[in-house]
Design a protein around this motif. Structure first.
Motif, short mmCIF file in Angstrom:
data_model
loop_
_atom_site.label_atom_id
_atom_site.label_comp_id
_atom_site.label_asym_id
_atom_site.label_seq_id
_atom_site.Cartn_x
_atom_site.Cartn_y
_atom_site.Cartn_z
N GLN A 166 0.81 -1.21 0.00
CA GLN A 166 0.00 0.00 0.00
C GLN A 166 0.85 1.27 0.00
O GLN A 166 0.30 2.36 -0.17
CB GLN A 166 -0.96 -0.01 1.20
N TYR A 167 2.16 1.13 0.18
CA TYR A 167 3.06 2.27 0.01
C TYR A 167 3.49 2.30 -1.44
O TYR A 167 4.07 1.34 -1.96
CB TYR A 167 4.28 2.15 0.92
N LEU A 168 3.19 3.40 -2.13
CA LEU A 168 3.48 3.53 -3.56
C LEU A 168 4.60 4.52 -3.77
O LEU A 168 4.51 5.67 -3.32
CB LEU A 168 2.22 3.99 -4.31
N ASP A 169 5.63 4.10 -4.47
CA ASP A 169 6.74 5.00 -4.77
C ASP A 169 6.42 5.79 -6.04
O ASP A 169 7.11 5.71 -7.05
CB ASP A 169 8.02 4.19 -4.95
N GLN A 170 5.34 6.52 -5.96
CA GLN A 170 4.87 7.34 -7.07
C GLN A 170 4.07 8.50 -6.49
O GLN A 170 3.91 8.61 -5.29
CB GLN A 170 4.01 6.52 -8.03
N HIS A 171 3.57 9.34 -7.35
CA HIS A 171 2.82 10.51 -6.90
C HIS A 171 1.33 10.27 -7.12
O HIS A 171 0.88 10.13 -8.26
CB HIS A 171 3.28 11.75 -7.67
N LEU A 172 0.56 10.22 -6.03
CA LEU A 172 -0.89 10.16 -6.13
C LEU A 172 -1.44 11.57 -6.27
O LEU A 172 -0.93 12.50 -5.64
CB LEU A 172 -1.49 9.52 -4.87
N LYS A 173 -2.47 11.73 -7.07
CA LYS A 173 -3.07 13.05 -7.23
C LYS A 173 -3.69 13.48 -5.90
O LYS A 173 -4.45 12.75 -5.29
CB LYS A 173 -4.14 13.03 -8.32
N ARG A 174 -3.33 14.69 -5.46
CA ARG A 174 -3.86 15.21 -4.20
C ARG A 174 -4.82 16.35 -4.50
O ARG A 174 -4.45 17.37 -5.06
CB ARG A 174 -2.74 15.70 -3.28
N HIS A 175 -6.08 16.18 -4.08
CA HIS A 175 -7.08 17.22 -4.25
C HIS A 175 -7.00 18.20 -3.08
O HIS A 175 -6.38 17.90 -2.05
CB HIS A 175 -8.48 16.60 -4.31
N VAL A 176 -7.62 19.34 -3.23
CA VAL A 176 -7.53 20.37 -2.19
C VAL A 176 -8.12 19.90 -0.87
O VAL A 176 -7.73 20.37 0.19
CB VAL A 176 -8.22 21.69 -2.64
N TRP A 177 -9.07 18.97 -0.93
CA TRP A 177 -9.71 18.51 0.29
C TRP A 177 -8.97 17.32 0.93
O TRP A 177 -9.29 16.91 2.04
CB TRP A 177 -11.16 18.10 0.01
N ASP A 178 -8.00 16.77 0.25
CA ASP A 178 -7.27 15.62 0.78
C ASP A 178 -6.39 16.01 1.96
O ASP A 178 -5.66 17.01 1.89
CB ASP A 178 -6.39 14.98 -0.30
#
Length: 197
Positions: A166-178
């Motif tokens: 579940q740890y991803l060595d990549q960039h997840l899109k982060r929304h303003v509410w995250d």
């Protein structure tokens, strides 16, 4: 939600559900050792912890450890009025007697009429589907933790707990509410993130 995100969610859910009982016991024990050594766990007195229900890292031994160390344990309950979480303090006796009710979404909740706002907690241990190297958290999709933390003037230390995959060595899109994590623990490693102001 993009097709790519939907596929990632589906894949992670499938991997999590595919873990057998032996694997879950090993992962729970290994994660517990890391949490016990984690600085923010050592200093925290009021700790919010989830009850596992969907293949997450199990929390039974962690909750029992908190009782042993005389830390206060708070469990989440969904407030139907605003779809945010409130935190209900639970005693060792109530926990061991399984004094919970089942929510329509499938998880167990404490049987109480009210709870505390998240800002009263020192440490919040959060379930997730994924976490990236920047501390971006992908939750189950309901947005309960994000809405709850967004309403808090004082935000407790946010510690994600999950399996190695579940740890991803990549960039997840982060929304303003995250609401990002401050740290993440999986059986293999502990991670620390710098929270954005």
């Amino acid at each position: 939600m993009t097709i790519q995100t939907a596929n990632l969610r589906q894949s992670l859910r499938k991997q999590r559900k595919g873990l057998n009982q032996f694997q879950q016991r090993i992962f729970e024990r290994t994660s517990l050792q890391k949490i016990y050594q984690y600085p923010h766990f050592k200093s925290a007195q009021k700790i919010g912890i989830y009850l596992d229900a969907f293949g997450e890292i199990r929390t039974q031994k962690l909750i029992e450890l908190c009782f042993t160390l005389h830390k206060s344990v708070y469990l989440p309950m969904i407030c139907n009025m605003n779809q945010r979480l409130v935190w209900v303090k639970i005693s060792k006796q109530l926990y061991r007697n399984n004094r919970f009710s089942k929510h329509s979404l499938g998880m167990l909740e404490p049987m109480a009429s009210r709870g505390l706002h998240v800002s009263h907690l020192d440490l919040l241990i959060m379930p997730l589907l994924a976490c990236d190297r920047y501390g971006t958290r992908m939750g189950m999709g309901g947005g309960f933790y994000d809405r709850t933390l967004a309403s808090s003037p004082h935000k407790p230390y946010r510690l994600g707990l999950g399996h190695n995959f579940q740890y991803l060595d990549q960039h997840l899109k982060r929304h303003v509410w995250d609401q990002a994590l401050d740290g993440f623990i999986c059986p293999a490693k502990s991670y620390f993130f710098k929270r954005s102001p």
